[in-house]
Design an enzyme around this catalytic site. Sequence first.
Site, mmCIF file in Angstrom:
data_model
loop_
_atom_site.group_PDB
_atom_site.id
_atom_site.type_symbol
_atom_site.label_atom_id
_atom_site.label_comp_id
_atom_site.label_asym_id
_atom_site.label_seq_id
_atom_site.Cartn_x
_atom_site.Cartn_y
_atom_site.Cartn_z
ATOM 1 N N ASP A 78 -1.304 2.268 -2.902
ATOM 2 C CA ASP A 78 -0.531 1.432 -1.966
ATOM 3 C C ASP A 78 0.618 0.885 -2.831
ATOM 4 O O ASP A 78 0.962 1.502 -3.857
ATOM 5 C CB ASP A 78 -1.405 0.321 -1.369
ATOM 6 C CG ASP A 78 -0.747 -0.366 -0.165
ATOM 7 O OD1 ASP A 78 -0.791 0.198 0.938
ATOM 8 O OD2 ASP A 78 -0.156 -1.457 -0.326
ATOM 9 N N LYS B 21 -9.886 -2.150 1.746
ATOM 10 C CA LYS B 21 -8.626 -2.309 1.006
ATOM 11 C C LYS B 21 -8.913 -3.117 -0.249
ATOM 12 O O LYS B 21 -9.859 -3.889 -0.281
ATOM 13 C CB LYS B 21 -7.603 -3.065 1.866
ATOM 14 C CG LYS B 21 -6.173 -2.922 1.388
ATOM 15 C CD LYS B 21 -5.531 -1.660 1.928
ATOM 16 C CE LYS B 21 -4.166 -1.403 1.344
ATOM 17 N NZ LYS B 21 -3.451 -0.338 2.070
HETATM 18 P P1 NDP Z 1 5.735 1.468 -3.374
HETATM 19 O O1 NDP Z 1 5.184 0.541 -4.397
HETATM 20 O O2 NDP Z 1 5.894 2.901 -3.692
HETATM 21 O O3 NDP Z 1 7.145 0.937 -2.846
HETATM 22 C C1 NDP Z 1 7.278 -0.319 -2.264
HETATM 23 C C2 NDP Z 1 8.750 -0.562 -1.960
HETATM 24 O O4 NDP Z 1 8.878 -1.720 -1.165
HETATM 25 C C3 NDP Z 1 9.580 -0.797 -3.195
HETATM 26 O O5 NDP Z 1 10.871 -0.328 -2.955
HETATM 27 C C4 NDP Z 1 9.559 -2.298 -3.346
HETATM 28 O O6 NDP Z 1 10.665 -2.812 -4.035
HETATM 29 C C5 NDP Z 1 9.577 -2.725 -1.902
HETATM 30 N N1 NDP Z 1 8.838 -3.994 -1.781
HETATM 31 C C6 NDP Z 1 7.542 -4.198 -2.009
HETATM 32 N N2 NDP Z 1 7.204 -5.479 -1.833
HETATM 33 C C7 NDP Z 1 8.318 -6.084 -1.491
HETATM 34 C C8 NDP Z 1 8.600 -7.415 -1.180
HETATM 35 N N3 NDP Z 1 7.675 -8.383 -1.187
HETATM 36 N N4 NDP Z 1 9.870 -7.695 -0.851
HETATM 37 C C9 NDP Z 1 10.813 -6.744 -0.829
HETATM 38 N N5 NDP Z 1 10.581 -5.448 -1.122
HETATM 39 C C10 NDP Z 1 9.359 -5.133 -1.450
HETATM 40 O O7 NDP Z 1 4.777 1.286 -2.098
HETATM 41 P P2 NDP Z 1 4.589 2.251 -0.841
HETATM 42 O O8 NDP Z 1 5.856 2.938 -0.509
HETATM 43 O O9 NDP Z 1 3.365 3.059 -1.080
HETATM 44 O O10 NDP Z 1 4.220 1.205 0.297
HETATM 45 C C11 NDP Z 1 5.200 0.649 1.175
HETATM 46 C C12 NDP Z 1 4.522 0.130 2.432
HETATM 47 O O11 NDP Z 1 3.842 1.205 3.083
HETATM 48 C C13 NDP Z 1 3.443 -0.933 2.210
HETATM 49 O O12 NDP Z 1 3.438 -1.814 3.317
HETATM 50 C C14 NDP Z 1 2.151 -0.134 2.208
HETATM 51 O O13 NDP Z 1 1.039 -0.924 2.544
HETATM 52 C C15 NDP Z 1 2.475 0.873 3.301
HETATM 53 N N6 NDP Z 1 1.691 2.100 3.321
HETATM 54 C C16 NDP Z 1 1.610 2.903 2.218
HETATM 55 C C17 NDP Z 1 0.902 4.079 2.284
HETATM 56 C C18 NDP Z 1 0.850 5.027 1.139
HETATM 57 O O14 NDP Z 1 0.275 6.106 1.304
HETATM 58 N N7 NDP Z 1 1.432 4.741 -0.005
HETATM 59 C C19 NDP Z 1 0.160 4.470 3.491
HETATM 60 C C20 NDP Z 1 0.379 3.593 4.618
HETATM 61 C C21 NDP Z 1 1.100 2.452 4.510
HETATM 62 P P3 NDP Z 1 10.627 -2.938 -5.642
HETATM 63 O O15 NDP Z 1 10.687 -1.530 -6.141
HETATM 64 O O16 NDP Z 1 11.831 -3.735 -6.009
HETATM 65 O O17 NDP Z 1 9.339 -3.622 -5.955
HETATM 66 O O1 2IT Z 2 -2.234 1.621 4.023
HETATM 67 C C1 2IT Z 2 -2.658 2.779 3.870
HETATM 68 O O2 2IT Z 2 -3.042 3.456 4.821
HETATM 69 C C2 2IT Z 2 -2.669 3.333 2.504
HETATM 70 N N1 2IT Z 2 -2.211 2.668 1.591
HETATM 71 C C3 2IT Z 2 -3.285 4.670 2.252
HETATM 72 C C4 2IT Z 2 -4.779 4.570 2.207
HETATM 73 C C5 2IT Z 2 -5.501 5.819 1.786
HETATM 74 O O3 2IT Z 2 -6.724 5.697 1.626
HETATM 75 O O4 2IT Z 2 -4.907 6.880 1.611
#
Ligand code: NDP
Ligand code: 2IT
Length: 450
Positions: A165, A125
């Site tokens: 992420d 990561k």
């Molecule tokens: P994005 O940046 O697309 O969206 C994140 C969302 O969460 C936004 O709405 C943001 O609000 C909100 N957010 C982030 N940090 C905070 C915080 N500290 N407090 C309150 N709200 C927060 O990220 P993702 O959707 O990609 O990721 C969301 C979660 O999913 C994370 O935990 C990530 O690690 C996990 N994840 C993502 C994967 C992926 O493929 N993208 C795969 C597996 C897990 P705002 O817009 O106001 O910042």
């Molecule tokens: O937390 C996760 O699994 C991700 N942000 C996606 C990682 C990836 O390599 O697609």
Amino acid sequence: MPYVQETLNRLQKSSPGQTEFYQAAEEVLESIRPLLEADRRYLDANIIERLVEPERQIIFRVTWLDDKGKIQVNKGFRIQFNSAIGPYKGGLRFHPSVNASIIKFLGFEQTFKNSLTGLAIGGGKGGSDFNPKGRSSAEIMRFCQAFMCELYRHIGATIDVPAGDIGVGAREVGYMYGQYKRLTGSYEGVFTGKGINWGGSLVRTEATGYGAVYFAENMLNSINNSLDGKTCLVSGAGNVAIYTIEKLYQVGAKPVTCSDSQGTIYHPEGIDLALLKDLKEVQGVSLVDYLKTHPKAQYIAVADYPQDGQAVWRFPAQAAFPSATQNELTEADAKALLANGVICISEGANMPSTAKAIDLFIAAKIAYGPGKAANAGGVATSQLEMAQNASMTYWDFEEVDRRLHCIMQGIFDRSSETAKEFNEPTNLVLGSNIAAFRKIADAMIQQGAV
Ligand code: NDP
Ligand code: 2IT
């Protein structure tokens, strides 16, 4: 067996102040206790001490010029956690809260998640404390290029393959990939989440959210239930939340909430998905603007919510999908969810529930899918992107989605069968941790003292 406390004490001494990392490590170490008691080989080979220590941690300075010509400095990270079963694989997070503890917990979780997919990918990561909010596209590009000027020397299609992420989506991956190509002259599958017309895979954008819904369906189907007709709570408004909501509609459920860092929307008629996509994917504005189109929806600003936890978890529903960030669902939230009738939780985010919240879900014996199982669809589809790049082929949407479906079913089966093997049939925390651990630990034993 004192190894849990001994390990945590050692970590606190050697890596002080890394609370999120201790939290992730403690959960896994506690879960695998029954396996370690039944099979001495793992302690004899000192697997625990090796597993909590990343193979390599790269921390670097990122220096870039903002639009005013001022020099800005951020911290960059890549933690290559474990390569026992494949090349390091995991996303990059750009958020001001990023520090060594957060990247380390995410890398540790990723190692187990990737093992659980059944695919040959190790765990890593990375990211930066760079805050993309309020930055112009040109600034984001310069930051991504500066970040890649250091990272490029540590990654490669069979070495370490980053992805997105929080704060890193298709645009950032594009800028980083372009810079990698400029620096190395090599067109290889060194990133996933790439654009569709330059090596990306169909379904990767949707995969994490879709996968979290498939996982919830797997859990519910195993108890002769389904998401059809269920009211659902979703937190977040980013990549994972949006495609969770999209798939929930497709399976006949009704998502009634979403949230961002400023506040929560509650829309009992069902979240307007097209509007949400426009606000977040196109305009990049706050969720408060949802009210301009739907004045009758409710908006609860974070600043106006004085209680412990989040407003998003306080509405009546049968299923919940935490899809924002770590520790966003507290013990008080868990009590509210259970009291309001939630029977299924599928974690799209990484470690969104606090340890005390998880204890309540396990004790209530509800269908609880921990993040490392429920959100593995994203990284699994990244591996499908790597496979397509390596064989220079493209699969259509239906083909990738079919494979994602099978992988999520496989993750559920492995977690659930392992939970049954250790006589806790509803405990998927134990099941997923032991199943993931066993594959990595066996590989480490077979590969000797490296
Ligand atoms: P994005 O940046 O697309 O969206 C994140 C969302 O969460 C936004 O709405 C943001 O609000 C909100 N957010 C982030 N940090 C905070 C915080 N500290 N407090 C309150 N709200 C927060 O990220 P993702 O959707 O990609 O990721 C969301 C979660 O999913 C994370 O935990 C990530 O690690 C996990 N994840 C993502 C994967 C992926 O493929 N993208 C795969 C597996 C897990 P705002 O817009 O106001 O910042
Ligand atoms: O937390 C996760 O699994 C991700 N942000 C996606 C990682 C990836 O390599 O697609």
